[in-house]
Enzyme design. Structure first.
Site, PDB file in Angstrom:
ATOM      1  N   GLU A  66       1.702  27.387 -15.581  1.00 13.41           N
ATOM      2  CA  GLU A  66       1.290  28.797 -15.583  1.00 13.41           C
ATOM      3  C   GLU A  66       0.299  29.090 -16.704  1.00 13.41           C
ATOM      4  O   GLU A  66      -0.639  29.854 -16.540  1.00 13.41           O
ATOM      5  CB  GLU A  66       2.532  29.695 -15.719  1.00 13.41           C
ATOM      6  CG  GLU A  66       2.263  31.175 -15.532  1.00 13.41           C
ATOM      7  CD  GLU A  66       1.955  31.916 -16.830  1.00 13.41           C
ATOM      8  OE1 GLU A  66       1.616  33.116 -16.766  1.00 13.41           O
ATOM      9  OE2 GLU A  66       2.058  31.304 -17.920  1.00 13.41           O
ATOM     10  N   ASP A  89       6.584  25.520 -17.780  1.00 14.33           N
ATOM     11  CA  ASP A  89       5.763  25.034 -18.879  1.00 14.33           C
ATOM     12  C   ASP A  89       5.758  26.017 -20.042  1.00 14.33           C
ATOM     13  O   ASP A  89       6.149  27.174 -19.907  1.00 14.33           O
ATOM     14  CB  ASP A  89       4.326  24.778 -18.406  1.00 14.33           C
ATOM     15  CG  ASP A  89       3.644  26.034 -17.879  1.00 14.33           C
ATOM     16  OD1 ASP A  89       4.268  26.750 -17.072  1.00 14.33           O
ATOM     17  OD2 ASP A  89       2.489  26.309 -18.274  1.00 14.33           O
TER      18      ASP A  89
END
Length: 486
Positions: A146, A79
């Protein structure tokens, strides 16, 4: 779409990174990127696993003659932080990142680049597809989400991986090896307010504070950049007290882990105080531009007349909110006594947003010493409870304690010295790397974090240095060749 970055060296890394820039992958909406990585592993004919939370694990056997080497986890997160300039038209859930090269750096056009952590992911992909790089057994771990909760790291189960060593490729200074990181927690404060009718003979204004650099709330917190929420409420406290200004709504910041770059407030001003109000806004703009001349050269603070809002915050709730935000700590709280230059604790006053009778204040607290982080939490809780807010903490994640006896640390120091003629710096990082969480699940892992030079992550100024990416790749390849034996 310009694909010039895919022609950079090393092509194995840059081609994969370019491919990632074409896939929308904001945090919590990164499923397309995870599927891309999953399909990548399957096309290579490698064992590919998707765990229960969506992490992707791809396992590659050792190359001939390297079977006795310890197993390495190459780890990165798929991400990215979605931030853009206010004048940029971009949908992070649909649009690709527009990249370009300038003065030896890869940058993005008006948005975050996603080098954090796309470069690390691309490097792992390059190793997986390689046919000419000697290495022991490889387990590539691609985690999800994350940036907004470390959901992937928290959800990783024991027993899925057989590795001995973790190489986290999510730090942002080439030539530095990170052996410890800060833990963190989310602070959530909620104020309730009554919606009241605007008074007659008032004029509505929209106050816009824009042009700040923002940045990573861990890495960049030490740079002294302006916090849009703090600056906005400093002004609001003055004009409310001096001119009877009333607050209708506030919208500042968008992500916990990004220093807020913009804040907007809708206010009403008694008609007979409009001139003084607008003059004060201009005065504060000059003050901010003077105080932050070195760090925020593009700061803009303006007040423009707008339609009268349907309602205002009741005055008591307004004053409690303004006083609490004005008093709220922000930025570096304490520097480390044991690692010079390292921030020990910090607080990012990230988001202040009001709507429908509720104002939410969200902060991210970081700390490399748990007791010190707890103390910041306690301070924040006391402040906001005194102001009448409900307070809760969530998403706590542990730090990563340095291991001075790390075998892979000594190997990587020697490899770097041999390849580049100097010893890399050994550091801790004031950011929430996944190492602390992953190490709690796999406590036997020997862990290091490293990467190329990335500047201004979590902001539209994010950029990655091309020369250091090539050095990072070479360092990774040579490290894999020299992994200790079992």
């Amino acid at each position: 779409m310009n694909n010039e970055i895919s022609k950079l060296q090393p092509t194995a890394l840059w081609e994969n990174f370019y491919a990632l820039t074409q896939i929308p992958r904001p945090s919590k909406k990164e499923q397309q990127a995870a599927k891309f990585v999953e399909d990548f592993g399957k096309k290579l004919g490698l064992e590919t696993i998707v765990d229960k939370v969506g992490n992707v694990i791809i396992k590659k056997p050792a190359t001939p003659g390297m079977e006795n080497k310890k197993t390495i986890v190459l780890q990165g997160h798929v991400d990215m932080v979605p931030q853009k300039n206010s004048d940029k038209q971009h949908d992070f859930e649909k649009d690709p990142i527009e990249t370009y090269i300038e003065d030896g750096w890869v940058k993005a056009n008006g948005t975050t680049l996603g080098a954090d952590n796309g470069i690390g992911v691309a490097a792992a992909m390059g190793i997986l597809q390689s046919t000419d790089i000697p290495h022991g057994p490889i387990e590539a771990l691609f985690t999800i989400d994350e940036e907004t909760g470390m959901t992937g790291a928290f959800g990783l189960e024991s027993g899925l991986l057989d590795a001995d060593i973790l190489l986290n490729m999510d730090s942002e200074d080439e030539g530095e090896l990170y052996v410890g990181c800060a833990g963190g927690s989310n602070a959530n404060m909620i104020f309730s307010y009554q919606e009241v009718t605007p008074e007659v003979n008032t004029v509505a204004f929209k106050i816009s504070l824009t042009g700040l650099k923002g940045g990573h709330s861990g890495m960049d917190i030490i740079l002294g950049r302006g916090n849009a929420n703090k600056l906005m409420f400093r002004l609001l406290k003055e004009v409310i007290a001096a001119y009877g200004v009333r607050l209708a709504s506030i919208d500042g910041g968008s992500l916990r882990n990004a220093i807020p770059r913009e804040a907007f407030a809708i206010v009403t001003v008694p008609a007979n105080n409009v001139v003084e109000f607008t003059e004060t806004v201009e005065e504060f703009a000059a003050i901010y531009q003077s105080e932050l001349a070195a760090t925020e050269p593009n700061l803009s603070l303006i007040a423009e007349q707008c339609d009268t809002p349907a309602s205002l915050m009741d005055e008591l709730a307004q004053d409690d909110l303004v006083n609490a935000i004005q008093a709220c700590p922000n930025g570096v709280i304490r520097m480390s006594d044991t690692m010079p230059g390292l921030v020990e604790t910090s607080l990012n006053l990230a988001i202040v947003k009001s709507e429908n009778g509720t104002t939410k204040v969200m902060c991210l607290i970081r700390g490399s010493v748990d007791s010190a982080k707890d103390d910041v939490e306690s301070t924040l809780e006391s402040l906001f409870r005194l102001a009448g807010a409900d307070v809760e903490f969530s998403g706590q994640y542990p730090g990563w304690k340095p291991n001075p006896d790390s075998e892979i640390l000594h190997v990587m120091k020697d490899v770097y010295n041999k390849e580049f003629g100097k010893i890399p710096e050994i550091k801790g990082i004031h950011a929430g790397l996944e190492c602390g969480i992953l190490g709690a699940v796999y406590p036997e892992w020997d862990m290091i974090s490293f990467g190329p030079t990335i500047r201004f992550p979590h902001s539209p100024d994010e950029k990655v240095n091309i020369e250091t990416v090539e050095k990072f790749w070479k360092f990774l390849v040579e490290t894999l060749k020299n992994v200790p034996s079992k």
